[in-house]
Design a protein around this motif. Sequence first.
Motif, PDB file in Angstrom:
ATOM      1  N   UNK A 101       9.531   4.734   1.649  1.00 42.23           N
ATOM      2  CA  UNK A 101       8.549   4.745   0.567  1.00 42.23           C
ATOM      3  C   UNK A 101       7.135   4.573   1.123  1.00 42.23           C
ATOM      4  N   UNK A 102       6.219   5.336   0.530  1.00 44.00           N
ATOM      5  CA  UNK A 102       4.797   5.223   0.885  1.00 44.00           C
ATOM      6  C   UNK A 102       4.043   5.228  -0.443  1.00 44.00           C
ATOM      7  N   UNK A 103       3.029   4.381  -0.618  1.00 42.00           N
ATOM      8  CA  UNK A 103       2.298   4.414  -1.898  1.00 42.00           C
ATOM      9  C   UNK A 103       1.776   5.826  -2.182  1.00 42.00           C
ATOM     10  N   UNK A 104       1.752   6.179  -3.468  1.00 41.29           N
ATOM     11  CA  UNK A 104       1.366   7.534  -3.859  1.00 41.29           C
ATOM     12  C   UNK A 104      -0.138   7.618  -4.113  1.00 41.29           C
ATOM     13  N   UNK A 105      -0.873   7.930  -3.061  1.00 38.91           N
ATOM     14  CA  UNK A 105      -2.331   8.011  -3.163  1.00 38.91           C
ATOM     15  C   UNK A 105      -2.817   9.274  -3.843  1.00 38.91           C
ATOM     16  N   UNK A 106      -1.870  10.125  -4.252  1.00 34.84           N
ATOM     17  CA  UNK A 106      -2.241  11.356  -4.930  1.00 34.84           C
ATOM     18  C   UNK A 106      -1.836  11.302  -6.403  1.00 34.84           C
ATOM     19  N   UNK A 107      -1.403  10.123  -6.851  1.00 31.98           N
ATOM     20  CA  UNK A 107      -0.943   9.974  -8.245  1.00 31.98           C
ATOM     21  C   UNK A 107      -2.120  10.137  -9.203  1.00 31.98           C
ATOM     22  N   UNK A 108      -1.837  10.664 -10.404  1.00 32.96           N
ATOM     23  CA  UNK A 108      -2.920  10.766 -11.387  1.00 32.96           C
ATOM     24  C   UNK A 108      -3.248   9.372 -11.934  1.00 32.96           C
ATOM     25  N   UNK A 109      -2.234   8.517 -12.043  1.00 32.12           N
ATOM     26  CA  UNK A 109      -2.475   7.137 -12.478  1.00 32.12           C
ATOM     27  C   UNK A 109      -2.213   6.209 -11.285  1.00 32.12           C
ATOM     28  N   UNK A 110      -3.290   5.885 -10.570  1.00 31.11           N
ATOM     29  CA  UNK A 110      -3.124   5.117  -9.324  1.00 31.11           C
ATOM     30  C   UNK A 110      -2.646   3.691  -9.591  1.00 31.11           C
ATOM     31  N   UNK A 111      -3.119   3.117 -10.691  1.00 31.28           N
ATOM     32  CA  UNK A 111      -2.695   1.738 -10.981  1.00 31.28           C
ATOM     33  C   UNK A 111      -1.203   1.671 -11.300  1.00 31.28           C
ATOM     34  N   UNK A 116       4.418   0.529  -9.635  1.00 34.73           N
ATOM     35  CA  UNK A 116       5.734   1.101  -9.302  1.00 34.73           C
ATOM     36  C   UNK A 116       6.132   0.732  -7.872  1.00 34.73           C
ATOM     37  N   UNK A 117       5.143   0.653  -7.007  1.00 25.32           N
ATOM     38  CA  UNK A 117       5.434   0.321  -5.597  1.00 25.32           C
ATOM     39  C   UNK A 117       5.938  -1.115  -5.480  1.00 25.32           C
ATOM     40  N   UNK A 118       5.265  -2.014  -6.158  1.00 27.28           N
ATOM     41  CA  UNK A 118       5.713  -3.421  -6.163  1.00 27.28           C
ATOM     42  C   UNK A 118       7.141  -3.508  -6.719  1.00 27.28           C
ATOM     43  N   UNK A 119       7.410  -2.753  -7.791  1.00 28.92           N
ATOM     44  CA  UNK A 119       8.741  -2.784  -8.414  1.00 28.92           C
ATOM     45  C   UNK A 119       9.809  -2.250  -7.446  1.00 28.92           C
ATOM     46  N   UNK A 120       9.445  -1.199  -6.707  1.00 28.84           N
ATOM     47  CA  UNK A 120      10.414  -0.603  -5.765  1.00 28.84           C
ATOM     48  C   UNK A 120      10.770  -1.596  -4.661  1.00 28.84           C
ATOM     49  N   UNK A 121       9.786  -2.361  -4.201  1.00 28.93           N
ATOM     50  CA  UNK A 121      10.067  -3.371  -3.157  1.00 28.93           C
ATOM     51  C   UNK A 121      11.002  -4.445  -3.729  1.00 28.93           C
ATOM     52  N   UNK A 126      13.242  -7.135  -1.586  1.00 30.24           N
ATOM     53  CA  UNK A 126      12.122  -7.584  -0.744  1.00 30.24           C
ATOM     54  C   UNK A 126      12.270  -7.125   0.695  1.00 30.24           C
ATOM     55  N   UNK A 127      11.182  -7.277   1.428  1.00 25.22           N
ATOM     56  CA  UNK A 127      11.130  -6.793   2.816  1.00 25.22           C
ATOM     57  C   UNK A 127      11.678  -7.873   3.760  1.00 25.22           C
ATOM     58  N   UNK A 149      -6.437 -13.524  -1.095  1.00 18.61           N
ATOM     59  CA  UNK A 149      -5.300 -13.905  -0.254  1.00 18.61           C
ATOM     60  C   UNK A 149      -3.982 -13.815  -1.025  1.00 18.61           C
ATOM     61  N   UNK A 150      -4.058 -13.679  -2.352  1.00 15.46           N
ATOM     62  CA  UNK A 150      -2.813 -13.531  -3.128  1.00 15.46           C
ATOM     63  C   UNK A 150      -2.705 -12.145  -3.769  1.00 15.46           C
ATOM     64  N   UNK A 151      -3.462 -11.174  -3.256  1.00 11.54           N
ATOM     65  CA  UNK A 151      -3.493  -9.840  -3.880  1.00 11.54           C
ATOM     66  C   UNK A 151      -2.147  -9.129  -3.806  1.00 11.54           C
ATOM     67  N   UNK A 152      -1.951  -8.206  -4.772  1.00 10.65           N
ATOM     68  CA  UNK A 152      -0.763  -7.349  -4.792  1.00 10.65           C
ATOM     69  C   UNK A 152      -1.208  -5.912  -4.495  1.00 10.65           C
ATOM     70  N   UNK A 153      -0.271  -4.975  -4.490  1.00  8.56           N
ATOM     71  CA  UNK A 153      -0.597  -3.573  -4.210  1.00  8.56           C
ATOM     72  C   UNK A 153      -1.654  -3.066  -5.203  1.00  8.56           C
ATOM     73  N   UNK A 154      -2.712  -2.485  -4.657  1.00  4.17           N
ATOM     74  CA  UNK A 154      -3.848  -2.087  -5.510  1.00  4.17           C
ATOM     75  C   UNK A 154      -4.732  -1.079  -4.789  1.00  4.17           C
ATOM     76  N   UNK A 155      -5.763  -0.633  -5.510  1.00  2.00           N
ATOM     77  CA  UNK A 155      -6.732   0.308  -4.927  1.00  2.00           C
ATOM     78  C   UNK A 155      -7.799  -0.505  -4.197  1.00  2.00           C
TER      79      UNK A 155
END
Length: 263
Positions: A101-111, A116-121, A126-127, A149-155
């Motif tokens: 899995x790689x984050x989808x930087x080409x998605x129309x809805x990036x957020x 979805x990426x957090x959910x997939x992990x 978990x890793x 320092x507590x950020x999640x997957x984001x732009x």
Amino acid sequence: MEVIICPNAQRVGEVAAAKAARIAAPIGPKVVLGVATGSSPVQTFAELARLVASGDLDLSEASAFALDEYVGIPEGHPESYHEIIRQTVTEPMGLDPARVHVPDGFATDLQAACRAYEDAIKAVGGVDIQFLGIGSNGHIGFNEPTSSLSSRTRIKTLAAKTLEDNARFFDSIDDVPRHCLTQGLGTIMDARNVILVATGTNKAHAIAQVIEGPITAMYPGSVLQLHPHATIIVDSDAAAELTLIDYYKATYANLPAWQRLDV
Ligand code: GLP
């Protein structure tokens, strides 16, 4: 935090792969890897591929999650992280592409793509082993200085230093995308084990700050001081600004037998 200083980059890759294989063994073939792009982990991944080929490491049912992706460059672009992960991880390690899995930087809805990426992990539990490189400004993933320092997957917006560092992969600095999707520092900290590799004098200052400096968003990698199972493996150039070099070397040379790596 475990700090291992190696004589050269090749050795960094061998030790990092041996450490990962040691962690992966009791987990089995369904191990979940967190994988990084950049030049730093290339030797580590090549060594992991060698262990797979020799039958010493079973990744037949492994999943992998990349840390980050540029926004706005399509999957097949040679500098897209989708493509780099395919070339450095998926193919050489023989992973099932459906589980990479790689984050989808080409998605129309990036957020939505970030959520979805957090959910997939989470969906795979978990890793288990997160591999990391480090930017010369101390970023991990694309968590630039002042990242929460507590950020999640984001732009995120790339720092000027990162645009400059990554310009070598593009025709000009103006072609480097300004935005990316990245796992957050909180996401990375959820991994059960972290292995960060760094080589070269260009990384010496960031490495010293991350290992021996204060925990600060100005050097995002320093959050790893709070991680219970973080290993940082560097060559002597990247170790150059550390103050406790003798201690790290003595610790590694005197590991108890059960902790020693077979490399
Ligand atoms: C890139 C990636 C990071 C990587 C870092 C260092 O921009 N987003 O994951 O660790 O910068 O790259 P390199 O290993 O090529 O120095």
